[in-house]
Structure formats: C-alpha cells, structure tokens
Design a protein around this motif. Structure first.
Motif, PDB file in Angstrom:
ATOM      1  N   THR A 388       0.965  -1.050   0.435  1.00  0.00           N
ATOM      2  CA  THR A 388       0.017   0.249  -0.089  1.00  0.00           C
ATOM      3  C   THR A 388       0.936   1.161   0.221  1.00  0.00           C
ATOM      4  OG1 THR A 388       0.072   0.092   1.974  1.00  0.00           O
ATOM      5  CG2 THR A 388      -1.839  -1.068   1.702  1.00  0.00           C
ATOM      6  N   ALA A 389       0.010   1.962  -0.266  1.00  0.00           N
ATOM      7  CA  ALA A 389       0.479   3.753  -0.219  1.00  0.00           C
ATOM      8  C   ALA A 389       1.733   4.009   1.604  1.00  0.00           C
ATOM      9  CB  ALA A 389      -0.031   5.015  -0.048  1.00  0.00           C
ATOM     10  N   GLY A 390       1.191   3.129   2.010  1.00  0.00           N
ATOM     11  CA  GLY A 390       2.283   3.487   4.016  1.00  0.00           C
ATOM     12  C   GLY A 390       3.301   2.543   3.734  1.00  0.00           C
ATOM     13  N   ASP A 391       4.583   2.613   3.255  1.00  0.00           N
ATOM     14  CA  ASP A 391       5.242   1.600   2.400  1.00  0.00           C
ATOM     15  C   ASP A 391       6.261   1.546   4.168  1.00  0.00           C
ATOM     16  OD1 ASP A 391       5.530   2.574   0.348  1.00  0.00           O
ATOM     17  OD2 ASP A 391       6.960   3.573  -0.391  1.00  0.00           O
ATOM     18  N   LEU A 392       7.024   0.209   4.530  1.00  0.00           N
ATOM     19  CA  LEU A 392       7.261  -0.424   5.665  1.00  0.00           C
ATOM     20  C   LEU A 392       8.935  -0.815   5.302  1.00  0.00           C
ATOM     21  CD1 LEU A 392       4.808  -2.225   7.586  1.00  0.00           C
ATOM     22  CD2 LEU A 392       5.346  -0.103   8.293  1.00  0.00           C
ATOM     23  N   TYR A 393       9.872  -0.168   5.926  1.00  0.00           N
ATOM     24  CA  TYR A 393      11.231  -0.093   5.558  1.00  0.00           C
ATOM     25  C   TYR A 393      11.461  -0.779   6.877  1.00  0.00           C
ATOM     26  CZ  TYR A 393      10.093   2.871   1.111  1.00  0.00           C
ATOM     27  OH  TYR A 393       9.901   3.679   0.614  1.00  0.00           O
ATOM     28  N   ASN A 394      12.643  -1.507   6.878  1.00  0.00           N
ATOM     29  CA  ASN A 394      13.606  -2.483   7.669  1.00  0.00           C
ATOM     30  C   ASN A 394      14.631  -1.643   8.352  1.00  0.00           C
ATOM     31  OD1 ASN A 394      14.862  -4.446   9.268  1.00  0.00           O
ATOM     32  ND2 ASN A 394      15.485  -5.835   8.155  1.00  0.00           N
ATOM     33  N   MET A 395      14.498  -1.376   9.535  1.00  0.00           N
ATOM     34  CA  MET A 395      15.748  -0.306  10.026  1.00  0.00           C
ATOM     35  C   MET A 395      16.634  -0.435  10.672  1.00  0.00           C
ATOM     36  SD  MET A 395      13.943   2.824   9.947  1.00  0.00           S
ATOM     37  CE  MET A 395      12.914   2.376   8.522  1.00  0.00           C
ATOM     38  N   ASP A 396      16.663  -2.123  10.096  1.00  0.00           N
ATOM     39  CA  ASP A 396      18.303  -2.530  10.495  1.00  0.00           C
ATOM     40  C   ASP A 396      18.773  -3.460   9.601  1.00  0.00           C
ATOM     41  OD1 ASP A 396      19.586  -3.513  12.695  1.00  0.00           O
ATOM     42  OD2 ASP A 396      19.441  -5.727  11.811  1.00  0.00           O
ATOM     43  N   ALA A 397      17.817  -2.525   7.871  1.00  0.00           N
ATOM     44  CA  ALA A 397      18.990  -3.019   6.303  1.00  0.00           C
ATOM     45  C   ALA A 397      19.616  -1.590   6.592  1.00  0.00           C
ATOM     46  CB  ALA A 397      18.141  -3.895   5.866  1.00  0.00           C
ATOM     47  N   TRP A 398      20.025  -1.371   5.367  1.00  0.00           N
ATOM     48  CA  TRP A 398      20.299   0.068   4.677  1.00  0.00           C
ATOM     49  C   TRP A 398      19.356  -0.166   4.181  1.00  0.00           C
ATOM     50  CZ3 TRP A 398      25.005   1.609   1.732  1.00  0.00           C
ATOM     51  CH2 TRP A 398      26.095  -0.013   2.289  1.00  0.00           C
ATOM     52  N   ASP A 399      17.936   0.397   4.339  1.00  0.00           N
ATOM     53  CA  ASP A 399      16.791   0.851   3.815  1.00  0.00           C
ATOM     54  C   ASP A 399      15.956   1.903   4.867  1.00  0.00           C
ATOM     55  OD1 ASP A 399      15.460   0.619   1.177  1.00  0.00           O
ATOM     56  OD2 ASP A 399      14.467  -1.251   2.255  1.00  0.00           O
ATOM     57  N   GLY A 400      17.182   1.267   6.109  1.00  0.00           N
ATOM     58  CA  GLY A 400      17.221   2.364   7.473  1.00  0.00           C
ATOM     59  C   GLY A 400      17.877   3.530   7.283  1.00  0.00           C
ATOM     60  N   TYR A 401      18.287   3.299   6.767  1.00  0.00           N
ATOM     61  CA  TYR A 401      19.669   4.559   6.417  1.00  0.00           C
ATOM     62  C   TYR A 401      19.599   5.268   5.427  1.00  0.00           C
ATOM     63  CZ  TYR A 401      21.618   1.706  10.772  1.00  0.00           C
ATOM     64  OH  TYR A 401      21.868   1.394  12.045  1.00  0.00           O
ATOM     65  N   ALA A 402      18.995   5.351   5.019  1.00  0.00           N
ATOM     66  CA  ALA A 402      18.764   6.128   3.278  1.00  0.00           C
ATOM     67  C   ALA A 402      19.164   7.257   2.374  1.00  0.00           C
ATOM     68  CB  ALA A 402      17.360   6.832   3.243  1.00  0.00           C
TER      69      ALA A 402
END
Length: 533
Positions: A388-402
């Motif tokens: 959905t529009a409310g994307d969820l990212y893993n804060m412990d992976a590279w996604d958490g350090y955008a």
C-alpha cells in the motif's frame, strides 16, 4: 558434558580424498619430513588428549599466501580449552599433494594462552591459483588435513571461479547439514556473511538438535564476556559439518550482529547499556571472533578491528568484503519495520561509514575485473514490506539509512559496466533481486543484482514461502525469488556469465538431509539483470 562430535567421514566425506588419508600415513609423513625437537616435546608433555577438537581452517587467500588456522583445545568446554597455562609450540606443513610428499612450506608457531591457544600462520611464498594441503602437529598429536587454494595473480586470465556463499548458523535452530554439502562442492572459496555464532544462552537439549548428551550448564547464560564467547565458538565448532566445510576450502568471513549482540549498532547495544560497558563487551566479542577465524594477525586491540578488505581473483573477479556493524549509527525509529521518517533519511546517519563507502566505490571504479562482488551483511536494495501507500522499511537494513544507501546505490549505478553483484545474508531466506535506478518503477534501468543466501540453520526447517515472503514478492517487482528453506548459494563466474544456484535442504532438525538446487539465475556480463536458468 557433551563430547566434541567426531566427523562422520564414511557417509559424508568419502568424496573428499584429502580427508581420507589415514592417521598412520599422516604420522609417518610428518615424522619423515618435518624435523622434531626436544623443546616441542617438553612443551607438550602434559597433553594427554587430542588438542585439535575444534578442527583446522584456512582463509583470506592471496596470490602468494593463505592463512592457516587451528586452536588447541583438548577439553574445549573447560577454561583455556583444557590446555596447561604456558605457550605451546605448534608445527605446521603445507604441501602440493594430500600425502605431503612434496612439502613446500613448513615451520613452527606458538600457541599462547592469552589468545586462547589459537594459531594463525600467514603462509607466504606460495604459487598463484594453486591448490595446497596443510596440517599441524603438537607433540604426538596430528591435526586433520585441510585443503586450500591461493587466488589467481593480478591480471591473470581466469576461465571460471566458484564460490559458496553462506550465513546465519544458530546452533539451537538445527544441524549444519548445508555445510556438509558445501564441503562436497568444488569451490574456490567460501564467503561467509555473518552470524557465525549467536550470543544467546543454550538449553540442555541444544534446541532443535534434541541432543542425547546435555549441553553443559555454563552455556545457559548469554555470551557477554571473553571466556563466554570463547565457549560459544567451541560449541559451534563441535559440529562436524562445519569443521568439514572449513577443511575443504579457504574461507573469507565477515561478521554481522550476533557475533556481538543482536542488532547492535556501532557503540549502541540492543539494551542501551552504558557505552563504556558495551565497548568492553564488543572488545571481548571481536577478540574471540579473531581467535576462531582464519584471519591475519594482528589480533584486535580493544573494541576496534579493521575487517573490511578486498580480494582480487585475476581479471575475472574482485571481492569487496564489507563491515556494516562496527561503524553504524543507531537504528532509526527504535528499529524494526517502520514507515518513512526524517530520521531514516538523515544524511548524518552512517551504516558503513564515509571512509568505507569511499573505499568501496573507489575500488569498484578502478577495478579491472569483469565482476565486482560485494560481500554484504544486510539487504542493500530497497525492500518494502507493504504494497500500500504506507511503505514499511527495515530499519536494521540499508533501507534504514536512506541517505547513505542512496549515495552507495547511485555510485554503483554509475559503475554499471563494472558488473556489480551484491552478496547478502541476514534474513534467513533466499532472495534474488534486480537493482534498479528507481525501485518503484519496474521499467527503470537495472544496474546490478543482489543475491541473498538463506541461512545454514537459523529459523529451523523453514518452508518454501511464508505469508510474509509472499507479501514481499507482491510488494517488490524487482524481487524475483523468495524461498525460506535452509541452505546456501553457489555462484559460478565466467567472463561471459554469472550463474547463481540456490541450494537448499528440506530439514535441519535431524542430520543428513539431501540437498537440491531450488532455483537458478544467470546474469550476462555487460547486461545486468536476472534471467531464470
């Protein structure tokens, strides 16, 4: 007290001729070809049990060198492994044949109590792209025989290379049968991406292993001191399949979080302990890691250790080994899967850190290799958990350090012609991903691929795909595979093509599971993107 398990060579290692040399033949060759000495005998006169219970290993190969390793521990679950408290002389040999008729290097090393009687010999003067055999001797005791390889010389043309890629081997989650199959593969190196141990306490039954002999009581508490980390490595190395995988090929290891503490971040512990206290724990964990891995000297001094490094395999491949734990800022939004935030995008927040990031991108930029591999701990590509529009990212992976993620991915995109390939572990599942200029647009340019190896045992038996795994597939069009069985990744490289074979076992709660290739992909050199094989 559970004994260190004996390898089961009759069933699983018969294919490895170098492991079938008899003890008598080995003893005769060693006595014939390596001078003895009264000092060595005097130093080991109190050894009444085999000191090689934790096996042997080799690693960090270079064109002219390789590290060979062992740790003396006749009674591995006792203080100092049951060794007398004094330095012990260890003899070693390297040969071009498995029966040691042609010994090319030999010498003596000292196993010291302050390093838990570990031995790290940086054997120099070897020939590039060559297979060798090695072994150790202490007093009247001989080690098993190991096989290793040097890397091709710089600029050397190489027809093919094969790597096994593995990670995540929680002892309590099952047996290391995947390592049994890695030992049977003909690989140039094993790339291990972290979570070699888990710091957690261990039940008497050994978890899913359901052991007949109980795990000793000193394992009930979490590892947080030097002695306790050393015990954890000793227990993990009691597994015969892990020892066999170390004997079969050189390893190129790096760590993730569980070698210290789950989801630690640089100076920040999971429990937000005082920094001064946590750095004592980190120093102990790093020291124990070095003591049990085939890494070059010197040992870590205090809570810091330079682990990121680069290996060149002729003109065919370069391997960049990353460390995404030691330098990172605390996870954004209190960790976990979270929505986007200013904290996640803060440019000041580091994962690999500016120095390592420059080292990585400069190295790929100046590389003359056809393939440039990144040995990486946590997923580098964008991964959305929610379609959905409310994307969820893993804060412990590279996604958490955008911010750092964007600089790194943009840098790799600019180096598309260098054929970047990211090798990742951590998630206990096999993934295959196209790396996109715009991960939200399936039609955008692909500039590389990310290949994620499943776990050796972590997560238990697993399944083909869970509901969460299916959600990942539905949410990420650049994701081409999700499989949640245990196993490893086999990567074969030629000048024209990379082939990735995802190998899996159907269960780990008991021994001797068969292995099969569950999926294969190819990537053309100069034309990034995954193709089903």
């Amino acid at each position: 007290m559970i004994p260190v398990e004996d390898p089961r060579p009759a069933a699983r290692l018969a294919r490895r001729r170098f492991l079938t040399v008899t003890g008598a033949a080995t003893a005769l060759a060693f006595a014939t070809n390596l001078p003895g000495g009264s000092s060595a005998a005097a130093a080991t006169d109190k050894l009444h049990d085999d000191p090689f219970t934790l096996g042997i290993a080799s690693g960090d190969p270079l064109p002219e060198a390789v590290v060979i390793w062992t740790r003396l521990a006749p009674r591995p679950y006792e203080p100092l492994g049951g060794m007398p408290y004094h330095a012990v002389e260890v003899e070693w040999q390297v040969a071009t044949d498995e029966r040691f008729r042609r010994i090319v290097r030999s010498g003596r090393a000292t196993a010291r109590p302050e390093y838990s009687y570990s031995v790290h010999v940086d054997v120099r003067g070897l020939q590039p792209s060559r297979q060798y055999w090695y072994r150790f001797k202490v007093g009247r005791y001989l080690s098993p025989v190991g096989r290793t390889r040097t890397t091709p010389a710089p600029g050397q043309r190489v027809d093919h290379l094969t790597f096994a890629v593995a990670s995540c081997q929680a002892y309590t989650d099952g047996y290391y049968t995947a390592h049994q199959h890695i030992a049977a593969e003909d690989v140039d190196a094993v790339v291990f991406l972290g979570d070699y141990i888990y710091e957690y306490g261990i039940s008497a039954s050994g978890g899913l292993r359901n052991l007949a002999e109980p795990v000793p009581s000193q394992f009930r508490t979490e590892a947080d001191t030097l002695d306790r980390y050393r015990l954890q490595y000793a227990l993990y190395k009691s597994d015969p399949d892990l020892r066999a995988a170390h004997q079969a090929a050189p390893w190129i290891p790096t760590w993730d979080d569980h070698e210290v503490q789950d989801n630690y971040a640089g100076l920040i512990s999971r429990t937000n302990a005082p920094v001064e206290d946590f750095l004592v724990r980190r120093a102990s964990a790093y020291r124990a890691y070095w003591e049990h891995m085939p890494l070059r000297s010197p040992a870590p001094q205090g809570p810091n250790y330079m682990l990121y490094r680069r290996f060149t395999f002729g003109r065919l491949a370069e391997l960049n080994v990353l460390d995404t734990r030691q330098y990172r800022a605390d996870q954004a939004s209190s960790d976990g899967w979270k929505v986007d935030s200013e904290e996640r995008r803060d440019p000041a927040r580091a994962l690999a850190g500016a120095q390592q990031q420059r080292w990585l991108l400069d190295g790929v930029r100046t590389s003359h290799a056809t393939w440039n591999l990144l040995a990486n701990q946590v997923i580098m590509s964008r991964m959305d958990q929610d379609p959905t529009a409310g994307d969820l990212y893993n804060m412990d992976a590279w996604d958490g350090y955008a911010a750092e993620q964007k600089v790194t991915l943009d840098g790799l995109a600019m180096l598309r012609g260098r054929n970047p390939v990211v090798l990742t572990g951590d998630v206990h599942a096999a993934y295959a991903l196209d790396m996109k200029r715009d991960f939200a647009d399936p039609a955008s340019q692909t500039y590389g691929v990310e290949l994620v190896a499943s776990s050796i045992s972590s997560g238990g038996n697993g399944s083909e795909i869970s509901a969460t795994g299916q959600k990942f597939l539905d949410s990420n069009p650049h994701l081409k595979l999700v499989n949640e069985r245990r196993g490893y990744l086999r990567v074969r490289l030629t000048e024209r093509e990379l082939r990735a074979d995802y190998r899996a076992v159907p269960y780990v709660d008991r021994n001797d599971a068969p292995v099969k290739t569950i999926s294969s992909f190819t990537v053309e050199a100069g034309n990034p993107g995954l193709h089903a094989a």
